[in-house]
Scaffold this motif. Sequence first.
Motif, PDB file in Angstrom:
ATOM      1  N   UNK A 110      -5.027   3.356  -2.569  1.00 38.22           N
ATOM      2  CA  UNK A 110      -3.777   3.152  -1.837  1.00 38.22           C
ATOM      3  C   UNK A 110      -3.087   1.848  -2.220  1.00 38.22           C
ATOM      4  N   UNK A 117      -8.288   7.003   4.827  1.00 40.00           N
ATOM      5  CA  UNK A 117      -7.234   6.014   5.070  1.00 40.00           C
ATOM      6  C   UNK A 117      -7.534   5.254   6.364  1.00 40.00           C
ATOM      7  N   UNK A 144      -0.268   5.424  10.495  1.00 39.89           N
ATOM      8  CA  UNK A 144       0.904   5.196   9.643  1.00 39.89           C
ATOM      9  C   UNK A 144       1.377   6.487   8.986  1.00 39.89           C
ATOM     10  N   UNK A 145       0.455   7.434   8.786  1.00 34.28           N
ATOM     11  CA  UNK A 145       0.864   8.644   8.058  1.00 34.28           C
ATOM     12  C   UNK A 145       0.622   9.942   8.818  1.00 34.28           C
ATOM     13  N   UNK A 161       4.522   8.709   1.493  1.00 35.81           N
ATOM     14  CA  UNK A 161       5.202   7.405   1.444  1.00 35.81           C
ATOM     15  C   UNK A 161       6.712   7.617   1.392  1.00 35.81           C
ATOM     16  N   UNK A 193      -0.176  11.185  -1.161  1.00 41.91           N
ATOM     17  CA  UNK A 193       0.133   9.816  -0.705  1.00 41.91           C
ATOM     18  C   UNK A 193       1.547   9.419  -1.091  1.00 41.91           C
ATOM     19  N   UNK A 194       1.890   9.738  -2.337  1.00 43.18           N
ATOM     20  CA  UNK A 194       3.232   9.366  -2.800  1.00 43.18           C
ATOM     21  C   UNK A 194       4.298  10.097  -1.981  1.00 43.18           C
ATOM     22  N   UNK A 198      -5.449   3.025   8.159  1.00 41.80           N
ATOM     23  CA  UNK A 198      -4.358   3.031   9.128  1.00 41.80           C
ATOM     24  C   UNK A 198      -3.802   4.451   9.240  1.00 41.80           C
ATOM     25  N   UNK A 223       0.851  -1.187   0.000  1.00 41.88           N
ATOM     26  CA  UNK A 223       0.000   0.000   0.000  1.00 41.88           C
ATOM     27  C   UNK A 223       0.887   1.238   0.000  1.00 41.88           C
ATOM     28  N   UNK A 224       0.341   2.345  -0.510  1.00 42.18           N
ATOM     29  CA  UNK A 224       1.123   3.578  -0.505  1.00 42.18           C
ATOM     30  C   UNK A 224       1.102   4.250   0.864  1.00 42.18           C
ATOM     31  N   UNK A 225       0.240   3.795   1.748  1.00 40.23           N
ATOM     32  CA  UNK A 225       0.181   4.436   3.063  1.00 40.23           C
ATOM     33  C   UNK A 225       0.473   3.496   4.233  1.00 40.23           C
ATOM     34  N   UNK A 226       0.322   2.212   4.044  1.00 36.10           N
ATOM     35  CA  UNK A 226       0.584   1.283   5.151  1.00 36.10           C
ATOM     36  C   UNK A 226       1.876   0.521   4.872  1.00 36.10           C
TER      37      UNK A 226
END
Lengths: 289, 428
Positions: A254, B101, B106-107, B87, B83-84, B103, A37-40
């Motif tokens: 994601x 989102x 996580x961010x 990440x 998002x990119x 989770x 995923x791009x976020x997890x």
Amino acid sequence: MARAYPYWFLAPATAIFGAFFVLPALLGMWLSFTNASTVASRQDFIGLDNFRLLIRNGPAFLGALGNQVIYAASTTIGKTGIGVVLAFFLNRAFVGRNALRALVYMPIMFSTIVVGIVFRFILAGDGLLNDVLRGVGLGVLARDWLGSFELALWSVSAIDIWMGVGWTVVLVLAALQGVPEELIESAKIDGASRWRQATQVSLPIVMPTVGLAALLTTISGLKSFEIIYATTGGGPGRSTEVMTTFIARALGTTNLGYASAVGFVQFAVITVIALGISRVTRRVEGNQS
Amino acid sequence: MNHRRFFRAAIGLASVGALLLSACGSDTPPAENGSGSTVVYVVPSSWTKLGALTTNIDAWEAKTGNTVELQAIPDEQYDSTVRARLQGGEGIDVFAGQDSVEDKAAIMLAADESLFASRMAESVLESMRSGDGKIYSYPGADALSSFGLFYNKDVFEAAGVTQLPTTLAELTDALTKIDATGKAPLSLSGAEGWTLLQHRNSVNANLLGDDPEVAAKLASNATTWAAIPGVTQQYEALEGWAKSGLLNDDALTASYEGVIKAVATGETGAIINGSWVLGEIRKQNPDANVGFLALPTETGKNTIALSTPQMMHIAAKSKVAAQAKDLLVFLGEPAQVEKNLELSPGVPAFTDVTLKGDEPVIADINAYVTDGHVGLAFDTATTFPTPEADLIAAYQELLAGRIDAAGFVQQVDTAWANAGATAGREGF
């Protein structure tokens, strides 16, 4: 040891190619079998699930694939056809030839995104093109070139052809410079018209270059993204949705694994089509020789 | 000095310079709370249109000595770009969006709700809470948004529409009367796809009004859009308006600004959007005689949605989290919120902020709130990754007459199921 010596010269290039091309490609391939995923921060192996999801998205993906093939075919035919004609024309001696050559090549140097934005204004319903058409009494032809479901894909193709035709011209022009002068002279002495000199003497000689230009243009068309994204974003509806915008949407979720799977399938499609074109080109060249 | 010595000296100087520059790079820890830090603040382009944001940021910079690098990303590329970049782990300290989102930890960092909770109504505060019980955002200075028809009262009255429509049939009748006066009855701006989704937000508010559990059912695939009463009728109505010429001729290609101007100047009867357009309408015509109306339903039971406050998050990997928190708390203080609401009036998210002046549109919205015909915005209720691009494409096809209402709902169901499966949600 002596036999290995030449390979040491290839090592730096091979290392760079491996690190920046092969490794990312393999990594992308691996990702397509995971739920990355791009976020997890997860990356579990999930087998073919992403490809099953792609099959579930089949109609949308096939629509995008169809559009991409139409787009690639139209831009290839346009760029190659117009490019060859222009190259033959610009190979002749006339006043202002160099300026015209520069003018034809110039669009390729513009930023694609800027070109896209400019053409959005030019091709809008109340844009410059329609103003010009109305101004010369051809208002009946005025359309919303990018907002129409029927015209949008062709309009974007036309922009791409305008941008990229100079590249084909330069390639073919370079090949035409290599056509032996004595062959042309002989044809002239034999009374061949300009048309026959071009089609029966010069064209067969530059055909490998034309084939190469067509192949590279096709590959470029099969992975075109910027100009489509900048002008229509894939719309209206899904009328200009292509594989690359489909992937961009997949990345918008994601699910990096799924996006990689779509990219993997696109790579496979491009490879198959490119091999097909390459084989046809070689056969044509073989027949000519 | 001969040439060789000169070049050696030059190379030596350049090397020392490069080393010094690299030592000044990002590894240098930022000041804890003092001046000199830079907070990178990322929002969709459309959010930066209000002057109050930059005015308030300037005030914080002057107060703290820190700087804010405001970065606007085009709306349609916003989610994927952020998002990119998140990440990648660098370059963003404060950001909007990414609310669906799962989770979140996580961010983004969990917020210190003690800094704003006492200033918010319980329901508004709870709307910000995540599935794990935590709040990951600081409330922004914008008003709570609601969605529906912003109509020009003069146009409605000139057409003889004196009783506001509460059913779809009455709305169609009203639009037909306006059409007879030569005005565009209802204007959409299909060129900017996100505006079409405001029709969806209006439809979905009514769905939640009928069944508060419908969002949860859809988010777990326990039901489909086609199976929900009222959905198909809404899109049949839209299809009918498009076919009968009750929409603007350029509904597919009109710009957002164009339709706002049209309602502000009385060229059209109504537009469908979020309440943030009010400030834009007032910019076009401060005296526009505009009112607000919930999107009618077939039954006449109409509900509006109130969105969550504008939510800003601090990136989990931010190196200036303390400064980012200070900035967000500052931007949410009453003085800054009032500045924002002067430019874009709406229902305040904070209880200690009052609107200056009488704004009839806000009074119209508040009438629904007072009557209890109000609920959560659908996307907040589902926290589901909305397949926006697919929905916009389906809207455009419906408006162009390429699909009918049933086809539209079918496309929505397919896109919804695929989005759920793509996101790995349970039940899909």
